[in-house]
Design a protein around this motif. Structure first.
Motif, short mmCIF file in Angstrom:
data_model
loop_
_atom_site.label_atom_id
_atom_site.label_comp_id
_atom_site.label_asym_id
_atom_site.label_seq_id
_atom_site.Cartn_x
_atom_site.Cartn_y
_atom_site.Cartn_z
N SER A 199 -38.28 25.53 -3.31
CA SER A 199 -36.85 25.21 -3.30
C SER A 199 -36.25 25.42 -1.91
CB SER A 199 -36.10 26.04 -4.34
OG SER A 199 -36.21 27.42 -4.07
N TRP A 239 -36.73 31.53 -14.33
CA TRP A 239 -35.76 30.50 -13.94
C TRP A 239 -34.31 31.00 -14.04
CZ3 TRP A 239 -37.61 26.36 -11.64
CH2 TRP A 239 -38.93 25.96 -11.91
N GLN A 282 -31.94 21.89 -10.78
CA GLN A 282 -32.99 22.47 -11.61
C GLN A 282 -33.95 21.40 -12.14
OE1 GLN A 282 -32.60 24.54 -15.70
NE2 GLN A 282 -32.37 26.19 -14.21
N GLN A 303 -37.91 21.86 -11.56
CA GLN A 303 -38.74 22.04 -12.75
C GLN A 303 -39.74 20.90 -12.91
OE1 GLN A 303 -36.13 22.86 -16.11
NE2 GLN A 303 -36.17 25.07 -15.65
N LYS A 347 -28.99 26.71 -15.05
CA LYS A 347 -28.80 25.39 -14.44
C LYS A 347 -27.52 25.39 -13.60
CE LYS A 347 -28.59 20.48 -15.76
NZ LYS A 347 -27.38 20.16 -14.97
#
Length: 430
Positions: A306, A66, A81, A85, A69
């Protein structure tokens, strides 16, 4: 009385003749089989992902690396995020691909080869007489999953508040390079070529008259079907109209001040276009210029997700609300069904190449002269004003401005969308 030598000669001749006959027959049978496999044969198909594929997908999601943020409280830096997530957690722990796989396979699925590319399609025939054949085309980042919810209402309208005379035979193809269709190995598969292919498909299915519908890429492909105006195509419907006047499009693209003398609807449309060109066009530019560079979205499921979520602002807002627990229009499963289909079919890059192939302006008029119906949804990339639709489509037979719905209208608002198609084509039915 024949000699032994004569009997041998006769036997040899008969054996040779029989062998030649068998060889010729086998050759003809082989040629027929080859012809059936490569010309106009239509064969049933089903899709079943392997458990190894599904286990690998889960492992990759769980091992996501990841980034930090975002530094803002809105979507201006991209997919938040918290949204991605939440999606990842559900995808890895609760999502079940087999549900949508079984649903897809519950419909009649077929493959046929056209110009050396396998074309996948769903075909559901209505039980009602004189059903109107319709070919419905998805877009990016959509798939045939966009249209599954409208199959029942269109083919069996009496079960969904419609009348028998509203019935359709529904054909939903996968665009080449998408989903279960083959991936072109040669250049040239742009919207014009796909439009021609859809006409070939419908004629191959035996339809002498039919209508067409599309949104996103489907809208452009359907517009090109209208431009080519095959005699079998009697009308089309679009929920993303190619209707923006050239001067308006140029001004919005270059972020110029709003032109004067625009109506209220035209001002709204101009603002939507200007916003999209400034904030939402990056994915299309990358895929249009360098689709092969997108290795990451073929290798990372979260990268793919995404990329797909960031298609347009209104859709991202809806999806973010969904993964925050506020279902409206689309469910978590809806969203992941579509993303997982891209993942399992390995079509993230092959689908992107359509942007590279395309040389047409998405929203500009295409000079379609056959009958056209337009449904304008408020959360589309731009909401088509009737004034623009009338200029772009001189044979506009239906126009309606809806109160709810966005870019994936058939998927988000299937009941409304089905009613729109019934009304849109009422005037062209015989």
């Amino acid at each position: 009385m024949k000699t032994i030598k004569q009997y041998k000669q006769n036997f040899t001749g008969i054996f040779t003749f029989a062998l030649l006959f068998l060889m010729i027959t086998a050759g003809l049978a082989q040629k027929k089989q080859i012809a059936n496999n490569t010309s106009e044969s239509i064969r049933p198909c089903e899709y079943h992902a392997t458990q190894t594929q599904l286990d690998d997908l889960k492992r990759r999601i769980q091992n996501t690396k990841w980034p930090d943020k975002e530094l803002v409280t809105d979507n201006t830096q991209g997919v938040p995020q918290a949204t991605i997530q939440s999606l990842a957690k559900y995808w890895a722990n609760d999502y079940d691909w087999r549900k949508i796989e079984n649903k897809i396979n519950s419909y009649p699925n077929f493959i046929t080869k056209i110009d050396e590319v396998d074309i996948h399609f769903i075909q559901v025939k209505s039980k009602h007489k004189n059903a109107l054949p319709i070919i419905i085309t998805h877009g990016w980042p959509g798939s045939i999953i966009e249209q599954l919810k409208i199959i029942g209402p269109l083919t069996d309208p009496t079960a969904y508040g419609g009348k028998a005379e509203d019935a359709f035979d529904v054909i939903i193809p996968s665009i080449p390079g998408y989903g279960f269709s083959g991936k072109p190995t040669e250049l040239g598969w742009g919207p014009e070529k796909i439009a021609q292919t859809w006409v070939t498909l419908m004629k191959r299915l035996g339809y002498q008259e039919f209508v067409a519908q599309g949104g996103d890429w489907g809208a452009l492909i359907t517009d090109m079907m209208g431009v080519q105006a095959a005699p079998e195509l009697i009308a089309l419907h679009t929920n993303m109209a190619g209707a923006v006047p050239n001067e308006i499009n140029a001004a919005a693209f270059t972020d110029q001040p709003e032109p004067t003398n625009l109506s209220i609807d035209e001002k709204k449309a101009y603002g939507q276009l200007a916003f999209f060109y400034k904030h939402g066009l990056a994915y299309a530019q990358e895929m249009g210029n360098r689709p092969q560079t997108l290795y990451a979205i073929e290798d990372s499921p979260i990268g793919l997700a995404s990329w797909i979520l960031d298609h347009d602002a209104r859709s991202l807002e809806l999806i973010s609300r969904t993964f925050a627990g506020k279902n409206e229009g689309l469910t978590k499963d809806d969203i992941l069904d579509n993303i997982t289909l891209y993942w399992l079919t390995n079509t993230a890059v092959s689908s992107s190449r359509l942007y590279w192939e395309n040389k047409l302006a998405f929203f500009a008029p295409k000079n379609v002269k056959i009958p056209v119906a337009v449904s304008a949804f408020p959360d589309e990339i731009y909401t088509t004003p009737k004034s623009w639709a009338e200029k772009a489509y001189p044979n506009l037979v239906y126009f309606n401005k809806l109160e709810k719905g966005g870019h994936f209208a058939a998927w988000e608002q299937p009941e409304t969308f089905s009613k729109e198609l019934r009304a849109a084509f009422k005037s062209v039915r015989k």
